[in-house]
Design a protein around this motif. Sequence first.
Motif, PDB file in Angstrom:
ATOM      1  N   ASP A   1       0.841  -1.195   0.000  1.00  0.00           N
ATOM      2  CA  ASP A   1       0.000   0.000   0.000  1.00  0.00           C
ATOM      3  C   ASP A   1       0.880   1.250   0.000  1.00  0.00           C
ATOM      4  O   ASP A   1       0.965   1.979   0.973  1.00  0.00           O
ATOM      5  CB  ASP A   1      -0.924  -0.024   1.221  1.00  0.00           C
ATOM      6  N   LYS A   2       1.521   1.515  -1.136  1.00  0.00           N
ATOM      7  CA  LYS A   2       2.517   2.590  -1.249  1.00  0.00           C
ATOM      8  C   LYS A   2       1.927   3.985  -1.042  1.00  0.00           C
ATOM      9  O   LYS A   2       2.609   4.885  -0.595  1.00  0.00           O
ATOM     10  CB  LYS A   2       3.212   2.532  -2.614  1.00  0.00           C
ATOM     11  N   GLU A   3       0.658   4.177  -1.363  1.00  0.00           N
ATOM     12  CA  GLU A   3       0.026   5.493  -1.237  1.00  0.00           C
ATOM     13  C   GLU A   3      -0.864   5.601   0.003  1.00  0.00           C
ATOM     14  O   GLU A   3      -1.618   6.553   0.149  1.00  0.00           O
ATOM     15  CB  GLU A   3      -0.791   5.790  -2.503  1.00  0.00           C
ATOM     16  N   HIS A   4      -0.774   4.618   0.880  1.00  0.00           N
ATOM     17  CA  HIS A   4      -1.533   4.593   2.139  1.00  0.00           C
ATOM     18  C   HIS A   4      -3.035   4.753   1.910  1.00  0.00           C
ATOM     19  O   HIS A   4      -3.702   5.516   2.607  1.00  0.00           O
ATOM     20  CB  HIS A   4      -1.012   5.651   3.109  1.00  0.00           C
ATOM     21  N   GLN A   5      -3.554   4.003   0.976  1.00  0.00           N
ATOM     22  CA  GLN A   5      -4.993   4.010   0.733  1.00  0.00           C
ATOM     23  C   GLN A   5      -5.746   3.174   1.768  1.00  0.00           C
ATOM     24  O   GLN A   5      -6.931   3.401   1.999  1.00  0.00           O
ATOM     25  CB  GLN A   5      -5.290   3.471  -0.675  1.00  0.00           C
ATOM     26  N   PHE A   6      -5.045   2.206   2.385  1.00  0.00           N
ATOM     27  CA  PHE A   6      -5.698   1.268   3.313  1.00  0.00           C
ATOM     28  C   PHE A   6      -5.095   1.304   4.711  1.00  0.00           C
ATOM     29  O   PHE A   6      -5.457   0.504   5.563  1.00  0.00           O
ATOM     30  CB  PHE A   6      -5.634  -0.153   2.742  1.00  0.00           C
ATOM     31  N   TRP A   7      -4.171   2.186   4.950  1.00  0.00           N
ATOM     32  CA  TRP A   7      -3.539   2.323   6.248  1.00  0.00           C
ATOM     33  C   TRP A   7      -3.233   3.794   6.447  1.00  0.00           C
ATOM     34  O   TRP A   7      -3.469   4.609   5.558  1.00  0.00           O
ATOM     35  CB  TRP A   7      -2.280   1.449   6.327  1.00  0.00           C
ATOM     36  N   PHE A   8      -2.708   4.152   7.574  1.00  0.00           N
ATOM     37  CA  PHE A   8      -2.551   5.551   7.947  1.00  0.00           C
ATOM     38  C   PHE A   8      -1.137   6.070   7.697  1.00  0.00           C
ATOM     39  O   PHE A   8      -0.159   5.358   7.914  1.00  0.00           O
ATOM     40  CB  PHE A   8      -2.898   5.728   9.435  1.00  0.00           C
ATOM     41  N   TRP A   9      -1.048   7.328   7.291  1.00  0.00           N
ATOM     42  CA  TRP A   9       0.246   8.027   7.188  1.00  0.00           C
ATOM     43  C   TRP A   9       0.682   8.487   8.573  1.00  0.00           C
ATOM     44  O   TRP A   9       1.845   8.370   8.930  1.00  0.00           O
ATOM     45  CB  TRP A   9       0.103   9.292   6.335  1.00  0.00           C
ATOM     46  N   ASP A  10      -0.256   9.042   9.299  1.00  0.00           N
ATOM     47  CA  ASP A  10       0.023   9.710  10.552  1.00  0.00           C
ATOM     48  C   ASP A  10       0.370   8.715  11.661  1.00  0.00           C
ATOM     49  O   ASP A  10      -0.387   7.761  11.905  1.00  0.00           O
ATOM     50  CB  ASP A  10      -1.214  10.529  10.958  1.00  0.00           C
ATOM     51  N   PRO A  11       1.504   8.921  12.362  1.00  0.00           N
ATOM     52  CA  PRO A  11       1.898   8.002  13.439  1.00  0.00           C
ATOM     53  C   PRO A  11       0.871   7.894  14.567  1.00  0.00           C
ATOM     54  O   PRO A  11       0.716   6.824  15.150  1.00  0.00           O
ATOM     55  CB  PRO A  11       3.215   8.585  13.960  1.00  0.00           C
ATOM     56  N   ILE A  12       0.164   8.986  14.869  1.00  0.00           N
ATOM     57  CA  ILE A  12      -0.857   8.929  15.923  1.00  0.00           C
ATOM     58  C   ILE A  12      -2.016   8.037  15.474  1.00  0.00           C
ATOM     59  O   ILE A  12      -2.503   7.195  16.239  1.00  0.00           O
ATOM     60  CB  ILE A  12      -1.357  10.345  16.294  1.00  0.00           C
ATOM     61  N   GLU A  13      -2.451   8.200  14.234  1.00  0.00           N
ATOM     62  CA  GLU A  13      -3.524   7.353  13.705  1.00  0.00           C
ATOM     63  C   GLU A  13      -3.076   5.890  13.632  1.00  0.00           C
ATOM     64  O   GLU A  13      -3.848   4.979  13.929  1.00  0.00           O
ATOM     65  CB  GLU A  13      -3.981   7.851  12.332  1.00  0.00           C
ATOM     66  N   GLN A  14      -1.818   5.657  13.244  1.00  0.00           N
ATOM     67  CA  GLN A  14      -1.281   4.292  13.241  1.00  0.00           C
ATOM     68  C   GLN A  14      -1.313   3.712  14.645  1.00  0.00           C
ATOM     69  O   GLN A  14      -1.709   2.563  14.843  1.00  0.00           O
ATOM     70  CB  GLN A  14       0.158   4.274  12.705  1.00  0.00           C
ATOM     71  N   SER A  15      -0.910   4.506  15.630  1.00  0.00           N
ATOM     72  CA  SER A  15      -0.908   4.044  17.017  1.00  0.00           C
ATOM     73  C   SER A  15      -2.308   3.659  17.473  1.00  0.00           C
ATOM     74  O   SER A  15      -2.494   2.616  18.117  1.00  0.00           O
ATOM     75  CB  SER A  15      -0.339   5.144  17.927  1.00  0.00           C
ATOM     76  N   LYS A  16      -3.285   4.478  17.135  1.00  0.00           N
ATOM     77  CA  LYS A  16      -4.663   4.160  17.505  1.00  0.00           C
ATOM     78  C   LYS A  16      -5.118   2.850  16.860  1.00  0.00           C
ATOM     79  O   LYS A  16      -5.754   2.008  17.504  1.00  0.00           O
ATOM     80  CB  LYS A  16      -5.599   5.293  17.097  1.00  0.00           C
ATOM     81  N   ALA A  17      -4.791   2.673  15.592  1.00  0.00           N
ATOM     82  CA  ALA A  17      -5.180   1.448  14.888  1.00  0.00           C
ATOM     83  C   ALA A  17      -4.484   0.228  15.492  1.00  0.00           C
ATOM     84  O   ALA A  17      -5.110  -0.820  15.678  1.00  0.00           O
ATOM     85  CB  ALA A  17      -4.866   1.564  13.402  1.00  0.00           C
ATOM     86  N   PHE A  18      -3.189   0.359  15.818  1.00  0.00           N
ATOM     87  CA  PHE A  18      -2.475  -0.748  16.453  1.00  0.00           C
ATOM     88  C   PHE A  18      -3.101  -1.109  17.798  1.00  0.00           C
ATOM     89  O   PHE A  18      -3.225  -2.282  18.136  1.00  0.00           O
ATOM     90  CB  PHE A  18      -0.997  -0.417  16.656  1.00  0.00           C
ATOM     91  N   GLN A  19      -3.477  -0.100  18.573  1.00  0.00           N
ATOM     92  CA  GLN A  19      -4.082  -0.361  19.876  1.00  0.00           C
ATOM     93  C   GLN A  19      -5.373  -1.172  19.738  1.00  0.00           C
ATOM     94  O   GLN A  19      -5.577  -2.154  20.462  1.00  0.00           O
ATOM     95  CB  GLN A  19      -4.368   0.954  20.597  1.00  0.00           C
ATOM     96  N   TRP A  20      -6.222  -0.778  18.806  1.00  0.00           N
ATOM     97  CA  TRP A  20      -7.479  -1.501  18.615  1.00  0.00           C
ATOM     98  C   TRP A  20      -7.232  -2.894  18.043  1.00  0.00           C
ATOM     99  O   TRP A  20      -7.915  -3.851  18.419  1.00  0.00           O
ATOM    100  CB  TRP A  20      -8.438  -0.706  17.723  1.00  0.00           C
ATOM    101  N   LEU A  21      -6.260  -3.011  17.169  1.00  0.00           N
ATOM    102  CA  LEU A  21      -5.937  -4.326  16.610  1.00  0.00           C
ATOM    103  C   LEU A  21      -5.443  -5.265  17.710  1.00  0.00           C
ATOM    104  O   LEU A  21      -5.897  -6.412  17.807  1.00  0.00           O
ATOM    105  CB  LEU A  21      -4.876  -4.182  15.515  1.00  0.00           C
TER     106      LEU A  21
END
Length: 134
Positions: A104-124
């Motif tokens: 996903d080179k253009e981040h269409q299915f995941w987050f660019w932002d480290p804070i948003e990534q952190s939130k997604a990791f926490q829920w996962l």
Amino acid sequence: MNNVFVLRRGNTDRVKDAKGLHLITSLTPNGRKVNILLEELKDTYNLEWTTSLIDLDTKEQKKDWFLSLNPNGRIPIIIDNTKPPPHTVMESSAVLLYLVSTADKEHQFWFWDPIEQSKAFQWLIFWNASGQPI
């Protein structure tokens, strides 16, 4: 599913001879979520892969060839044959994360932002550690 092959009674040549990304799965919710992301990546980035379906009723996932790829004996797994040596990823959430980090080179299915990534990791992690409902 893209280029699907059904494995029957130890016929693992398709897995051994696969090129590129190769998904080994079954038609279960965990197996399908990886296939859904692969389809989305195909539509967005022209990603190609092959799929082998295994029959869980015959316990193919508990045979030595499968356990050498995933000691947990569960689907799905993906083998990335573009890496020397081929890289195997087990557990559906780990497979999803691997796919978004590599394809996903253009981040269409995941987050660019480290804070948003952190939130997604926490829920996962919460979802996986807390015992997902079946």
